[in-house]
Every structure is written in structure tokens, then in C-alpha cells.
Motif scaffolding. Structure first.
Motif, PDB file in Angstrom:
ATOM      1  N   TRP A  10       0.842  -1.204   0.000  1.00  0.00           N
ATOM      2  CA  TRP A  10       0.000   0.000   0.000  1.00  0.00           C
ATOM      3  C   TRP A  10       0.868   1.240   0.000  1.00  0.00           C
ATOM      4  O   TRP A  10       1.918   1.276   0.636  1.00  0.00           O
ATOM      5  N   GLN A  11       0.435   2.264  -0.732  1.00  0.00           N
ATOM      6  CA  GLN A  11       1.186   3.515  -0.772  1.00  0.00           C
ATOM      7  C   GLN A  11       0.262   4.700  -0.533  1.00  0.00           C
ATOM      8  O   GLN A  11      -0.925   4.639  -0.830  1.00  0.00           O
ATOM      9  N   VAL A  12       0.841   5.754   0.023  1.00  0.00           N
ATOM     10  CA  VAL A  12       0.137   7.025   0.186  1.00  0.00           C
ATOM     11  C   VAL A  12       0.644   7.954  -0.905  1.00  0.00           C
ATOM     12  O   VAL A  12       1.857   8.091  -1.099  1.00  0.00           O
ATOM     13  N   ILE A  13      -0.291   8.566  -1.619  1.00  0.00           N
ATOM     14  CA  ILE A  13       0.019   9.497  -2.695  1.00  0.00           C
ATOM     15  C   ILE A  13      -0.409  10.897  -2.281  1.00  0.00           C
ATOM     16  O   ILE A  13      -1.467  11.082  -1.666  1.00  0.00           O
ATOM     17  N   VAL A  24       4.345   9.315  -0.981  1.00  0.00           N
ATOM     18  CA  VAL A  24       4.784   9.719   0.357  1.00  0.00           C
ATOM     19  C   VAL A  24       5.486   8.557   1.041  1.00  0.00           C
ATOM     20  O   VAL A  24       6.513   8.740   1.700  1.00  0.00           O
ATOM     21  N   GLY A  25       4.936   7.349   0.904  1.00  0.00           N
ATOM     22  CA  GLY A  25       5.531   6.182   1.541  1.00  0.00           C
ATOM     23  C   GLY A  25       4.792   4.920   1.170  1.00  0.00           C
ATOM     24  O   GLY A  25       3.713   4.961   0.589  1.00  0.00           O
ATOM     25  N   ARG A  26       5.412   3.788   1.513  1.00  0.00           N
ATOM     26  CA  ARG A  26       4.816   2.471   1.275  1.00  0.00           C
ATOM     27  C   ARG A  26       4.594   1.802   2.616  1.00  0.00           C
ATOM     28  O   ARG A  26       5.422   1.939   3.531  1.00  0.00           O
ATOM     29  N   ALA A  28       2.651  -1.751   4.844  1.00  0.00           N
ATOM     30  CA  ALA A  28       2.270  -3.162   4.790  1.00  0.00           C
ATOM     31  C   ALA A  28       0.758  -3.359   4.761  1.00  0.00           C
ATOM     32  O   ALA A  28       0.269  -4.290   4.128  1.00  0.00           O
ATOM     33  N   THR A  29       0.015  -2.485   5.422  1.00  0.00           N
ATOM     34  CA  THR A  29      -1.434  -2.653   5.485  1.00  0.00           C
ATOM     35  C   THR A  29      -2.142  -1.391   5.009  1.00  0.00           C
ATOM     36  O   THR A  29      -1.600  -0.284   5.093  1.00  0.00           O
ATOM     37  N   ARG A  30      -3.366  -1.587   4.542  1.00  0.00           N
ATOM     38  CA  ARG A  30      -4.171  -0.444   4.112  1.00  0.00           C
ATOM     39  C   ARG A  30      -4.473   0.463   5.301  1.00  0.00           C
ATOM     40  O   ARG A  30      -4.446   1.689   5.176  1.00  0.00           O
ATOM     41  N   ALA A  31      -4.746  -0.134   6.450  1.00  0.00           N
ATOM     42  CA  ALA A  31      -5.056   0.655   7.651  1.00  0.00           C
ATOM     43  C   ALA A  31      -3.893   1.556   8.042  1.00  0.00           C
ATOM     44  O   ALA A  31      -4.092   2.722   8.407  1.00  0.00           O
ATOM     45  N   GLU A  32      -2.694   1.038   7.974  1.00  0.00           N
ATOM     46  CA  GLU A  32      -1.500   1.828   8.293  1.00  0.00           C
ATOM     47  C   GLU A  32      -1.354   2.997   7.316  1.00  0.00           C
ATOM     48  O   GLU A  32      -1.113   4.138   7.716  1.00  0.00           O
ATOM     49  N   ALA A  33      -1.509   2.715   6.030  1.00  0.00           N
ATOM     50  CA  ALA A  33      -1.400   3.760   5.009  1.00  0.00           C
ATOM     51  C   ALA A  33      -2.498   4.806   5.183  1.00  0.00           C
ATOM     52  O   ALA A  33      -2.241   6.014   5.075  1.00  0.00           O
ATOM     53  N   GLN A  34      -3.720   4.370   5.474  1.00  0.00           N
ATOM     54  CA  GLN A  34      -4.830   5.304   5.657  1.00  0.00           C
ATOM     55  C   GLN A  34      -4.610   6.202   6.861  1.00  0.00           C
ATOM     56  O   GLN A  34      -4.927   7.393   6.830  1.00  0.00           O
ATOM     57  N   LYS A  35      -4.045   5.659   7.918  1.00  0.00           N
ATOM     58  CA  LYS A  35      -3.752   6.453   9.117  1.00  0.00           C
ATOM     59  C   LYS A  35      -2.771   7.583   8.783  1.00  0.00           C
ATOM     60  O   LYS A  35      -2.956   8.723   9.207  1.00  0.00           O
ATOM     61  N   ILE A  36      -1.759   7.280   7.998  1.00  0.00           N
ATOM     62  CA  ILE A  36      -0.787   8.296   7.583  1.00  0.00           C
ATOM     63  C   ILE A  36      -1.457   9.333   6.687  1.00  0.00           C
ATOM     64  O   ILE A  36      -1.291  10.548   6.881  1.00  0.00           O
ATOM     65  N   VAL A  51      -4.828   6.672  -0.567  1.00  0.00           N
ATOM     66  CA  VAL A  51      -4.159   5.377  -0.478  1.00  0.00           C
ATOM     67  C   VAL A  51      -4.438   4.588  -1.752  1.00  0.00           C
ATOM     68  O   VAL A  51      -5.564   4.579  -2.249  1.00  0.00           O
ATOM     69  N   GLU A  52      -3.395   3.935  -2.261  1.00  0.00           N
ATOM     70  CA  GLU A  52      -3.518   3.060  -3.428  1.00  0.00           C
ATOM     71  C   GLU A  52      -2.808   1.741  -3.145  1.00  0.00           C
ATOM     72  O   GLU A  52      -1.769   1.720  -2.493  1.00  0.00           O
TER      73      GLU A  52
END
Length: 59
Positions: A10-13, A24-26, A28-36, A51-52
Motif C-alpha cells: 500500500w502507498q500514500v500518494i 509519500v511512503g509504502r 504493509a497494510t491499508r489501515a497503516e497507510a490510511q492512518k498516515i 491510499v492506493e
């Protein structure tokens, strides 16, 4: 994969005011990426974050 062997699927754009997009970053989980993404989006600026899922063929 990173050095620890974890799959970061998962990545944050970020999209700025000019329409340019940046990873922005990669994560392991969608939840982690969404939190960021949510925490970065709380700053009141016009940038947009989302998140993508990363294709398994991308490294």
C-alpha cells in the motif's frame, strides 16, 4: 520488499496544488497507510492525500 522481508503493498500518494503527484511512503497494510494519509490531510493545506494498492509487479 524491504530489508526485513515485509511486503509493502500500500502507498500514500500526495497531489499538490499544481496537480503533481508524489509517493509519500509504502506500507504493509491499508489501515497503516490510511492512518498516515489521514494525519497528513489534517494540516489545512490544499494538498490531497489518498491510499492506493501497489501492483505486485512494482518494486
Amino acid at each position: 520488499m524491504n530489508d526485513s522481508g515485509a511486503v509493502l503493498s500500500w502507498q500514500v500518494i500526495r497531489q499538490d496544488d499544481n496537480g503533481s503527484r508524489y509517493r509519500v511512503g509504502r506500507y504493509a497494510t491499508r489501515a497503516e497507510a490510511q492512518k498516515i494519509a489521514d494525519s497528513l490531510g489534517d494540516d489545512g493545506h490544499k494538498q490531497r492525500y489518498w491510499v492506493e494498492r501497489i501492483s505486485q509487479n512494482v518494486q
